[in-house]
Design an enzyme around this catalytic site. Structure first.
Site, PDB file in Angstrom:
ATOM      1  N   GLU A  75     -10.121   7.166   4.743  1.00  0.00           N
ATOM      2  CA  GLU A  75      -9.060   6.613   5.592  1.00  0.00           C
ATOM      3  C   GLU A  75      -9.044   7.255   6.987  1.00  0.00           C
ATOM      4  OE1 GLU A  75      -5.419   5.447   3.538  1.00  0.00           O
ATOM      5  OE2 GLU A  75      -6.296   6.119   1.662  1.00  0.00           O
ATOM      6  N   ASP A 114       0.852  -1.190   0.000  1.00  0.00           N
ATOM      7  CA  ASP A 114       0.000   0.000   0.000  1.00  0.00           C
ATOM      8  C   ASP A 114       0.897   1.253   0.000  1.00  0.00           C
ATOM      9  OD1 ASP A 114      -2.180   1.694   0.050  1.00  0.00           O
ATOM     10  OD2 ASP A 114      -3.190   0.692   1.713  1.00  0.00           O
TER      11      ASP A 114
HETATM   12  C1  BGC Z   1      -3.939   7.954  -0.646  1.00  0.00           C
HETATM   13  C2  BGC Z   1      -3.727   8.451  -2.004  1.00  0.00           C
HETATM   14  C3  BGC Z   1      -3.696   9.934  -1.912  1.00  0.00           C
HETATM   15  C4  BGC Z   1      -2.623  10.381  -0.976  1.00  0.00           C
HETATM   16  C5  BGC Z   1      -2.641  11.851  -0.778  1.00  0.00           C
HETATM   17  C6  BGC Z   1      -2.787   8.373   0.209  1.00  0.00           C
HETATM   18  O1  BGC Z   1      -2.872   7.833   1.485  1.00  0.00           O
HETATM   19  O2  BGC Z   1      -4.070   6.584  -0.713  1.00  0.00           O
HETATM   20  O3  BGC Z   1      -4.688   7.955  -2.862  1.00  0.00           O
HETATM   21  O4  BGC Z   1      -3.485  10.491  -3.157  1.00  0.00           O
HETATM   22  O5  BGC Z   1      -2.699   9.757   0.271  1.00  0.00           O
HETATM   23  O6  BGC Z   1      -1.557  12.257   0.014  1.00  0.00           O
HETATM   24  C1  BGC Z   2      -5.132   3.061   0.458  1.00  0.00           C
HETATM   25  C2  BGC Z   2      -5.418   2.030  -0.607  1.00  0.00           C
HETATM   26  C3  BGC Z   2      -5.293   2.637  -1.961  1.00  0.00           C
HETATM   27  C4  BGC Z   2      -3.951   3.309  -2.118  1.00  0.00           C
HETATM   28  C5  BGC Z   2      -3.756   3.977  -3.459  1.00  0.00           C
HETATM   29  C6  BGC Z   2      -3.877   3.826   0.203  1.00  0.00           C
HETATM   30  O1  BGC Z   2      -3.746   4.887   1.087  1.00  0.00           O
HETATM   31  O2  BGC Z   2      -5.055   2.418   1.710  1.00  0.00           O
HETATM   32  O3  BGC Z   2      -6.683   1.470  -0.416  1.00  0.00           O
HETATM   33  O4  BGC Z   2      -5.473   1.652  -2.947  1.00  0.00           O
HETATM   34  O5  BGC Z   2      -3.808   4.282  -1.117  1.00  0.00           O
HETATM   35  O6  BGC Z   2      -4.463   5.149  -3.571  1.00  0.00           O
END
Ligand code: BGC
Ligand code: BGC
Length: 662
Positions: free
Chosen positions: A529, A330
């Site tokens: 999240e 991830d």
């Molecule tokens: C997310 C990403 C997002 C990024 C932004 C990550 O935790 O999964 O999809 O673009 O944070 O900082």
């Molecule tokens: C998330 C994932 C996601 C990835 C990419 C992460 O922060 O936990 O579910 O696929 O970002 O955006």
């Protein structure tokens, strides 16, 4: 499945459930569901629909034998489109790119399908122009978690929690297939879905990404989703799926994002793993690892972050469960493994992770990993296995044989009739009617004079939640969703010229005389999240977090006009006070762009309500310590045909939950 038509009198089970997630012996959802007669207590032997092909394996081995170490590590690297150019993909042999939440071609939120296709084409062509002996196509992954949600004008389906309420596996399959079509229309061939978390505590900000607390339902959905999304793997309307987040993401202590899952091995197998069993039986090609850690409460031993867990990733997933696709990490997750940094984590690769999501610092990651292999910290055999898995997935999908770019502009596929009608159907099926007392005005009449109330009623973003154009679902407004219907426009369309709809966000100074019904929308602000966590000891009471919703309802309740409340939320919340002030109460989850799916049911035009709670519904601000933690048990949901007789519910106004013993 529990089929109770009356509220729960005794909340013991939910309490055990929540207390379980606090550590005192977690009670698996399967124990509640009764669906799995004999829950697995060991890792099962699974049947895999996609067999290894000897000729393909030989070809892969030959390609890998001809690759340099740098090329191999490049293949194992996944960078975000904000931090990598097609030229760099070529120069560094990158195996994969992704667009994280809120990443669009050219940084344009309203990028067109043509913009997406052009960027996909540029990356693909760059990958086919390396100086490698055999060119290896780059694969692009995207979080299409409720439709192709990063793309302007795409129809967005209900988030998983609503699909869990719908109890309709075939519908989940149809949505997965349509999502694949949307994704392919932009030249992308990999979706980071489905999430099969079996959430134990609604405090978790990702509760809405979970179908249910019932592992059996999650398993069934996972099979349907993967089969429908991946199809025969090579079709022009299929993408590969990524089941996530392995393992135990939904079981963290007090629902903390990226937290610690305390469970015995058997509980992992029974509660958290069934979604993976289903996905693997459906032939899933990729698995994403969880940010969470696991503490084995049976052995009394912390096992650390899942990203470093060799036993579960290599011995179990790839060994006992027979997974032969690729394992992806991830977003910057490797840095959380003990002893690792964002750019350096031999532990994760040795644990069995094949592709590393290092969105920004990919260059340094490549350099540091090369040194690890040269020093023997990572064996070459592990690298070769990882690259073979990556090539296997790419080859199976036909990426080696044809460009992923759609033949003609597939723009229409983003919001075609079938997209919109299917999403609308899903919305209707996802609604759960929690209260429908004698004075309820449902179903509404097309000729009715309706007052619509609530801050979340005249905008679409509260219906969409997180993972909608942006990561958090914030910094967007109705202009970003020109095709969508919020509650105001959906109601106006429903009554047409026959009735009348007035809107007031706060209901201040509104004279209720002459209205047939008041519809009040309560809504959480979008989140994703960790930003969506309701961290203990905060209250789970909606009114505590959104006092404006409470105040607006109070202004219209008990004034002689019947009140219907609709709640948009990514989780079940404590809402006894709101339910008391309403004659009818509907949990509408996060339905997506097709708001008319709600009005279809409100006006009795579609079939009756059919949604059933996918999770227990809290009966207290602090279910963890309450005597009656559950108001409605999973499976509860009323029909319009029969009025409920819900008496006045007790209300607790706890602002801060009591301290817990660790
Ligand atoms: C997310 C990403 C997002 C990024 C932004 C990550 O935790 O999964 O999809 O673009 O944070 O900082
Ligand atoms: C998330 C994932 C996601 C990835 C990419 C992460 O922060 O936990 O579910 O696929 O970002 O955006």
């Amino acid at each position: 499945m529990t089929k109770r038509a009356s509220p729960v009198k005794n909340g013991q089970l939910f309490r055990a459930f929540l207390i379980g997630s606090i550590g005192a012996g977690l009670l698996g959802g399967s124990a509640l569901s009764g669906l799995q007669a004999k829950p697995a207590t060991d890792w099962p032997a699974l049947a895999h629909p996609i067999a290894k092909d000897a000729a393909m394996e030989a070809r892969i081995a030959e390609i890998v034998a001809g690759m340099t170490l740098r090329q191999k590590i490049g293949q194992m690297t996944q960078a975000d489109i904000r931090s990598v150019t097609p030229d760099q993909v070529r120069e560094h042999y990158l195996g994969s790119i992704l667009n994280g939440g809120g990443a669009w071609p050219g940084g344009k939120k309203q990028a067109t399908v043509a913009d997406w296709v052009a960027l996909a084409d540029a990356h693909y062509k760059a990958s086919m122009a390396t100086d490698m002996k055999v060119k290896i196509p780059v694969i692009w992954g995207t979080d299409a978690v409720h439709g192709h949600n990063n793309v302007f004008k795409a129809t967005l389906f209900p988030h998983n929690i609503g699909l869990g309420a719908a109890r309709d596996p075939k519908l989940v399959g149809r949505i997965a297939h349509l999502t694949a079509k949307q994704v392919r229309a932009t030249g992308i061939t990999w979706a980071f879905a489905p999430t099969v978390a079996v959430v134990q505590n609604p405090r978790w900000g990702r509760t809405y990404e979970s179908y249910s607390s019932d592992p059996a339902l999650v398993r069934q959905y996972a099979v349907e989703f993967v089969k429908a999304m991946q199809g025969n793997l090579t079709g022009s309307d299929t993408t590969i799926a990524s089941v996530k987040h392995f393992l135990g993401d939904g079981g963290t202590y007090l629902g903390k994002d990226q937290g610690e899952t305390r469970a015995t091995r058997e509980q992992l197998i029974r509660t958290h793993a069934p979604g993976y069993f289903g996905a693997l039986e459906g032939g899933v090609q990729t698995v994403m690892i969880s940010y969470s850690s696991w503490t084995d409460t049976g052995a009394g031993k912390p096992q650390g972050k899942m990203h470093g867990n060799r036993e579960l990733i290599t011995d179990v997933l790839k060994g006992k469960l027979g997974f032969d696709g690729l394992v992806v990490s991830d977003w910057n997750a490797i840095e959380q493994v003990k002893g690792c940094t964002r750019t350096h984590c031999p532990q994760a690769i040795n644990a069995g992770i094949d592709m590393i999501m290092v969105p920004d610092d990919w260059k340094q990651f490549i350099e540091e990993t090369i040194v690890d292999v040269e020093k023997g910290v990572i064996p070459t055999s592990r690298i070769d296995d990882a690259v073979k898995r990556i090539l296997r997935v790419k080859m199976r999908t036909g990426l080696f044989d044809r460009s992923p770019i759609p033949a003609a502009s597939a723009e229409a596929d983003m919001a075609s009739d079938v997209m919109r009608t299917t999403a609308r159907e899903a919305v209707s099926k996802s609604l759960v009617l929690l209260k429908n007392n004698k004075r309820s005005p449902l179903p509404l009449k097309r000729s009715a004079k309706i007052l619509l109330v609530g801050k979340g009623a005249d905008k679409v973003t509260p219906q969409l939640g997180g993972w909608s154009l942006t990561w958090q679902g914030d910094e967007t407004d109705d202009n970003d969703y020109p095709l969508a219907d919020d509650m105001l426009s959906a109601l106006q369309k429903a009554v047409g010229d026959g009735g009348k709809v007035d809107f007031s966000a706060d209901a201040i100074g509104v004279d209720l005389k002459g209205y047939d019904a008041v519809l009040v929308v309560h809504a959480e602000r979008p989140y994703a999240e960790m930003k969506g966590d309701i961290s203990y000891p905060a209250s789970l009471r909606h009114s505590e977090r959104y006092p404006d919703d409470y105040a607006a309802l109070e202004r219209v309740s008990g004034k002689g006009v019947p009140v219907v409340s609709v709640l948009f939320s990514g989780r079940p919340v404590y809402a006894n006070d709101l339910i008391n002030m309403s004659d009818a109460f509907i949990a509408a989850w996060l339905p997506g762009t097709e708001g008319q799916g709600v009005t279809d049911v409100l006006f009795g035009g579609a079939k009756d309500f059919q949604g059933k709670l996918p999770f227990d519904w809290p009966g207290a601000s602090c279910p963890e310590t309450a005597r009656k933690p559950v108001l409605f048990r999973r499976g509860y949901g009323l029909k319009l045909a029969k009025k409920s007789n819900l008496g006045r519910l007790p209300e607790d106004g706890v602002e801060t939950c009591p301290a817990l013993a660790e």
